[in-house]
Design a protein around this motif. Sequence first.
Motif, PDB file in Angstrom:
ATOM      1  N   LEU A  11       0.754  -1.293  -0.049  1.00  0.00           N
ATOM      2  CA  LEU A  11       0.003  -0.074  -0.014  1.00  0.00           C
ATOM      3  C   LEU A  11       0.707   1.257   0.061  1.00  0.00           C
ATOM      4  O   LEU A  11       0.691   2.027  -0.692  1.00  0.00           O
ATOM      5  CB  LEU A  11      -0.937  -0.103   1.271  1.00  0.00           C
ATOM      6  N   SER A  12       2.150   1.177   0.906  1.00  0.00           N
ATOM      7  CA  SER A  12       2.968   2.370   0.695  1.00  0.00           C
ATOM      8  C   SER A  12       3.551   2.429  -0.447  1.00  0.00           C
ATOM      9  O   SER A  12       3.779   3.791  -0.844  1.00  0.00           O
ATOM     10  CB  SER A  12       3.718   2.309   1.959  1.00  0.00           C
ATOM     11  N   MET A  13       3.951   1.503  -1.096  1.00  0.00           N
ATOM     12  CA  MET A  13       4.640   1.408  -2.465  1.00  0.00           C
ATOM     13  C   MET A  13       3.612   2.234  -3.386  1.00  0.00           C
ATOM     14  O   MET A  13       3.948   2.655  -4.423  1.00  0.00           O
ATOM     15  CB  MET A  13       5.083   0.168  -3.037  1.00  0.00           C
ATOM     16  N   LEU A  14       2.121   1.794  -3.477  1.00  0.00           N
ATOM     17  CA  LEU A  14       1.327   2.332  -4.097  1.00  0.00           C
ATOM     18  C   LEU A  14       1.132   3.837  -4.164  1.00  0.00           C
ATOM     19  O   LEU A  14       1.106   4.725  -4.945  1.00  0.00           O
ATOM     20  CB  LEU A  14      -0.134   1.487  -4.021  1.00  0.00           C
ATOM     21  N   ILE A  15       1.060   4.416  -2.857  1.00  0.00           N
ATOM     22  CA  ILE A  15       1.136   5.799  -2.540  1.00  0.00           C
ATOM     23  C   ILE A  15       2.186   6.415  -2.902  1.00  0.00           C
ATOM     24  O   ILE A  15       2.140   7.528  -3.626  1.00  0.00           O
ATOM     25  CB  ILE A  15       0.893   6.009  -1.092  1.00  0.00           C
ATOM     26  N   THR A  16       3.459   5.888  -3.015  1.00  0.00           N
ATOM     27  CA  THR A  16       4.728   6.473  -3.400  1.00  0.00           C
ATOM     28  C   THR A  16       4.677   6.549  -4.838  1.00  0.00           C
ATOM     29  O   THR A  16       5.178   7.510  -5.583  1.00  0.00           O
ATOM     30  CB  THR A  16       5.934   5.701  -2.886  1.00  0.00           C
ATOM     31  N   LEU A  17       4.009   5.720  -5.691  1.00  0.00           N
ATOM     32  CA  LEU A  17       3.926   5.616  -7.088  1.00  0.00           C
ATOM     33  C   LEU A  17       2.961   6.478  -7.523  1.00  0.00           C
ATOM     34  O   LEU A  17       3.159   7.074  -8.700  1.00  0.00           O
ATOM     35  CB  LEU A  17       3.165   4.220  -7.402  1.00  0.00           C
ATOM     36  N   ARG A  29      10.082  13.191  -8.950  1.00  0.00           N
ATOM     37  CA  ARG A  29       9.870  11.854  -9.604  1.00  0.00           C
ATOM     38  C   ARG A  29      11.164  11.138  -9.067  1.00  0.00           C
ATOM     39  O   ARG A  29      11.095   9.950  -8.955  1.00  0.00           O
ATOM     40  CB  ARG A  29       9.943  12.016 -10.949  1.00  0.00           C
ATOM     41  N   VAL A  30      12.643  11.619  -9.114  1.00  0.00           N
ATOM     42  CA  VAL A  30      13.543  11.086  -8.493  1.00  0.00           C
ATOM     43  C   VAL A  30      13.665  10.591  -7.251  1.00  0.00           C
ATOM     44  O   VAL A  30      13.964   9.410  -6.862  1.00  0.00           O
ATOM     45  CB  VAL A  30      14.850  11.831  -9.054  1.00  0.00           C
ATOM     46  N   LEU A  31      12.985  11.535  -6.247  1.00  0.00           N
ATOM     47  CA  LEU A  31      12.801  11.350  -5.060  1.00  0.00           C
ATOM     48  C   LEU A  31      11.926  10.163  -4.726  1.00  0.00           C
ATOM     49  O   LEU A  31      12.350   9.305  -4.219  1.00  0.00           O
ATOM     50  CB  LEU A  31      12.493  12.510  -4.457  1.00  0.00           C
ATOM     51  N   ALA A  32      10.866  10.149  -5.480  1.00  0.00           N
ATOM     52  CA  ALA A  32       9.938   9.076  -5.309  1.00  0.00           C
ATOM     53  C   ALA A  32      10.515   7.743  -5.870  1.00  0.00           C
ATOM     54  O   ALA A  32      10.198   6.402  -5.190  1.00  0.00           O
ATOM     55  CB  ALA A  32       8.685   9.156  -6.220  1.00  0.00           C
ATOM     56  N   PHE A  33      11.494   7.666  -6.994  1.00  0.00           N
ATOM     57  CA  PHE A  33      12.082   6.568  -7.265  1.00  0.00           C
ATOM     58  C   PHE A  33      12.948   6.001  -6.315  1.00  0.00           C
ATOM     59  O   PHE A  33      12.905   4.773  -5.931  1.00  0.00           O
ATOM     60  CB  PHE A  33      12.833   6.879  -8.530  1.00  0.00           C
ATOM     61  N   ASP A  34      13.775   6.953  -5.623  1.00  0.00           N
ATOM     62  CA  ASP A  34      14.601   6.672  -4.496  1.00  0.00           C
ATOM     63  C   ASP A  34      13.976   5.837  -3.403  1.00  0.00           C
ATOM     64  O   ASP A  34      14.440   4.828  -2.878  1.00  0.00           O
ATOM     65  CB  ASP A  34      15.329   7.910  -4.034  1.00  0.00           C
TER      66      ASP A  34
ATOM     67  N   SER B  19       6.044   7.294   5.839  1.00  0.00           N
ATOM     68  CA  SER B  19       6.855   7.892   4.765  1.00  0.00           C
ATOM     69  C   SER B  19       5.828   8.191   3.456  1.00  0.00           C
ATOM     70  O   SER B  19       5.955   9.166   2.746  1.00  0.00           O
ATOM     71  CB  SER B  19       8.019   7.027   4.427  1.00  0.00           C
ATOM     72  N   ALA B  20       5.221   7.032   2.902  1.00  0.00           N
ATOM     73  CA  ALA B  20       4.650   7.252   1.793  1.00  0.00           C
ATOM     74  C   ALA B  20       3.357   8.537   1.760  1.00  0.00           C
ATOM     75  O   ALA B  20       2.982   9.261   0.949  1.00  0.00           O
ATOM     76  CB  ALA B  20       3.936   6.031   1.364  1.00  0.00           C
ATOM     77  N   ILE B  21       2.572   8.488   3.239  1.00  0.00           N
ATOM     78  CA  ILE B  21       1.595   9.380   3.343  1.00  0.00           C
ATOM     79  C   ILE B  21       2.326  10.936   3.065  1.00  0.00           C
ATOM     80  O   ILE B  21       1.844  11.662   2.532  1.00  0.00           O
ATOM     81  CB  ILE B  21       0.933   9.045   4.524  1.00  0.00           C
TER      82      ILE B  21
END
Lengths: 82, 101
Positions: A11-17, A29-34, B19-21
């Motif tokens: 779920l957290s990977m999905l939110i980061t995506l 985008r680079v930060l989210a990729f990291d 962190s994601a939120i």
Amino acid sequence: MFETVTIILLLSMLITLLRFLKGPTLSDRVLAFDVLSIMGVSLLILLALHFEQSYYLDIALVFGLIGFLGSTLFGRYIEKGL
Amino acid sequence: MEILAYFFILIGVLSFLISAIGLLRMPELYTRMHIGTKATTMGTFFVVLGAIVLQPSWSAELILLTIFIFMTNPLSSSVIARAAHTDGARLEVDDLDKDIR
């Protein structure tokens, strides 16, 4: 127990995506990729614990190396161009 | 022992969720970077700690992985911050102190 932990991580990977798709600038985008690559390392550790196969840890190590190289390379690209 | 291990892993994964939120909700790049790198470092630490408790024979490889992530994660975030500053990202002025006065 494993299922709960994995579902929270996915779920957290999905939110980061979502941030990866939304991000206004290239740096977001680079930060989210990291962040995604570090979460992927943890997901590989969880898979290694579930299947009790230690070679997932080798994949996690290489994945962390490639993620670090990727974000450093993109940072250099933003700063100086190709 | 398994309950302790999954407790550690749960702390780490909840840190990833925070962190994601925060990455989704923070207003600008530097605050996103603040939550996107520190909380993930802590999450990796706790996931690896739970894995060591669960499978002690893998501890050498896991500790190597943790040291590697602890060394590279601040480095890559520093590179991204420097690149974003060159690219033109600036801090937004916080409007909250104006409301208080």
